[in-house]
Design a protein around this motif. Structure first.
Motif, PDB file in Angstrom:
ATOM      1  N   PRO A 280       0.836  -1.192   0.000  1.00 17.16           N
ATOM      2  CA  PRO A 280       0.000   0.000   0.000  1.00 17.16           C
ATOM      3  C   PRO A 280       0.875   1.248   0.000  1.00 17.16           C
ATOM      4  N   LEU A 281       0.325   2.354  -0.429  1.00 19.45           N
ATOM      5  CA  LEU A 281       1.117   3.559  -0.633  1.00 19.45           C
ATOM      6  C   LEU A 281       1.907   3.948   0.607  1.00 19.45           C
ATOM      7  N   ALA A 282       1.289   3.828   1.779  1.00 20.68           N
ATOM      8  CA  ALA A 282       1.930   4.277   3.019  1.00 20.68           C
ATOM      9  C   ALA A 282       1.408   3.452   4.181  1.00 20.68           C
ATOM     10  N   ASN A 283       1.834   3.812   5.388  1.00 16.52           N
ATOM     11  CA  ASN A 283       1.347   3.134   6.589  1.00 16.52           C
ATOM     12  C   ASN A 283       0.217   3.876   7.274  1.00 16.52           C
ATOM     13  N   SER A 284      -0.136   5.050   6.761  1.00 18.95           N
ATOM     14  CA  SER A 284      -1.228   5.824   7.361  1.00 18.95           C
ATOM     15  C   SER A 284      -1.800   6.766   6.312  1.00 18.95           C
ATOM     16  N   VAL A 285      -2.989   7.243   6.584  1.00 22.32           N
ATOM     17  CA  VAL A 285      -3.613   8.225   5.700  1.00 22.32           C
ATOM     18  C   VAL A 285      -2.781   9.499   5.655  1.00 22.32           C
ATOM     19  N   GLU A 286      -2.254   9.911   6.806  1.00 25.24           N
ATOM     20  CA  GLU A 286      -1.486  11.153   6.856  1.00 25.24           C
ATOM     21  C   GLU A 286      -0.239  11.070   5.984  1.00 25.24           C
ATOM     22  N   GLU A 287       0.459   9.930   6.023  1.00 21.48           N
ATOM     23  CA  GLU A 287       1.618   9.750   5.172  1.00 21.48           C
ATOM     24  C   GLU A 287       1.228   9.762   3.698  1.00 21.48           C
TER      25      GLU A 287
ATOM     26  N   GLU B 294      -1.333  11.208   2.349  1.00 20.95           N
ATOM     27  CA  GLU B 294      -1.694  12.570   1.952  1.00 20.95           C
ATOM     28  C   GLU B 294      -0.444  13.404   1.667  1.00 20.95           C
ATOM     29  N   ALA B 295       0.573  13.230   2.490  1.00 15.94           N
ATOM     30  CA  ALA B 295       1.821  13.967   2.268  1.00 15.94           C
ATOM     31  C   ALA B 295       2.485  13.516   0.966  1.00 15.94           C
ATOM     32  N   MET B 296       2.400  12.233   0.666  1.00 15.75           N
ATOM     33  CA  MET B 296       2.980  11.714  -0.572  1.00 15.75           C
ATOM     34  C   MET B 296       2.237  12.243  -1.789  1.00 15.75           C
ATOM     35  N   LEU B 297       0.917  12.312  -1.702  1.00 19.73           N
ATOM     36  CA  LEU B 297       0.145  12.862  -2.808  1.00 19.73           C
ATOM     37  C   LEU B 297       0.470  14.334  -3.019  1.00 19.73           C
TER      38      LEU B 297
END
Length: 393
Positions: A103-110, A112-115
């Protein structure tokens, strides 16, 4: 022009991605050349051996130095999830194109920062893709195309499952995939991400709310490094499993239809059984990864005497991706999706066209996973995905 690739991380996914980078330029007529420039890992001897085995020109141990190099154009991230955000954001800020495993990251916050980093980089021409490789199995892409053309009519129900059994043995040691600080989640993120993405990809619909439960079946395992042989453990030292082994959840799609999801590593006898069935008012389509060159299609509009599921062999040159490979009936396998991933990414970079499985799509999956965890923590209450923390009364 030659696109020079740095792969950060190695292991199982590193091997699979290497096959893709190595095969695609020799099978497809890519708009740009590709060079497997460097693979990066923490153990200098192990990563050097991987480079030699898989065809990389060189190896390195410092990913920060590598992404700053002027001779690197694409950064391929195949590390555990806890480092996805740091590496991908740094690479995008350095002006590199990025392919990041799911998955893209380990959290929604991460995520969002990646996007946000991807959107800033896109203004300078950089592309960012999530490695949802199963989208690029020809039968799955064709399934998507058939639904878009109206073959099943209005989507009314979806059933999606990803079943494995590699954790059934309680003596299997505690690796990074079983530790939340590294993996983010267990079966839910590792394989559940695939079926959430596949559902949204093939139907064109979004999961808007979920109700589910996650469970850790074996709560302690031998600490990695204490193992003797495959099942024996020296000293008997155990560590806590901090992720889920099993996730069962229901989702409501943006058109109102319901979808059932199962992601499990405890389906005894199931090695890598990913399946999806989409039912509509005009027909149904079913895909099973264990028979990945075929689709099952039910045409409800056919005469009654001809109705029944029929098998479509997805090996014709007219099917997605297939024309570059073998004559009809000569089967493709698991590894071919990684070549197709390279084709799509390189084509989008060279031709400055849109790509799919973007970081935005990766974030949408991350929000679903987060909502499932929230639902499980609240006795399987319905949770709206958009909020990801808002329990529905």
């Amino acid at each position: 022009m030659t696109l020079r690739v740095a792969m950060i991380g190695y292991g199982f996914m590193g091997a699979a991605h290497s096959v893709g980078w190595r095969q695609a330029p020799h099978v497809f007529s890519l708009p740009e050349d590709v060079e497997m420039t460097v693979v990066v890992g923490r153990n200098d001897q192990a990563v050097a051996a991987a480079a030699a085995q898989w065809g990389w020109k060189a190896s390195a141990t410092d990913w920060r130095e590598v992404i700053e190099r002027s001779d690197i154009d694409i950064v391929d991230v195949v590390t555990p999830g806890d480092s996805h955000a740091e590496i991908a954001i740094a690479a995008l800020e350095a002006g590199k194109h990025v392919l990041c495993e799911k998955p893209l990251a380990n959290s929604v916050e991460e995520a969002e920062a990646m996007l946000a980093a991807a959107e800033r980089a896109a203004e300078r021409g950089a592309r960012a893709m999530v490695g949802f490789t199963y989208r690029r199995v020809p039968a799955v892409t064709f399934l998507r195309d058939l639904i878009a053309s109206g073959k099943v009519g209005q989507v009314q129900q979806v059933r999606a499952a990803y079943q494995q059994d590699w954790l059934v043995d309680p003596q299997l040691p505690l690796g990074w995939r079983l530790q939340k600080e590294h993996a983010g989640s267990g079966a839910l993120g590792d394989i559940g991400a695939h079926i959430v993405d596949m559902t949204q990809f093939v139907t064109g619909l979004q999961v808007e709310a979920v109700s589910g439960i996650i469970e850790t079946i074996v709560k302690q395992r031998p600490v990695l490094g204490e193992r003797v042989g495959f099942t024996g453990v020296a000293g008997g030292k155990l560590g806590d499993v901090t992720v889920d082994d099993l996730a069962l959840f229901t989702g409501r799609l943006s058109n109102g239809a319901l979808v059932s999801f199962e992601a499990t590593r405890f389906a005894t006898g199931r090695k890598n059984a990913l399946s999806i069935e989409v039912s509509g008012d005009k027909g149904a389509l079913r895909f099973d990864l264990e028979d990945l060159n075929t689709l099952q299609f039910y045409d409800r509009t056919a005469p009654e005497r001809l109705q029944g599921f029929t098998k479509i062999l997805v090996t014709e040159g007219a099917h997605p991706y297939v024309s570059a490979w073998w004559p009809a009936g000569h089967m493709l396998g698991y590894e071919h999706g990684f070549s197709h991933q390279v084709v799509d990414l390189v084509t989008a970079i060279a031709e400055r066209t849109d790509l799919h499985s973007t970081f935005a799509e990766g974030l949408s999956v991350q929000r679903v996973l987060s909502a499932v965890e929230e639902s499980s923590a609240h006795d399987s209450a319905w949770v709206r995905v958009a909020a990801a923390v808002s329990v529905v009364a």
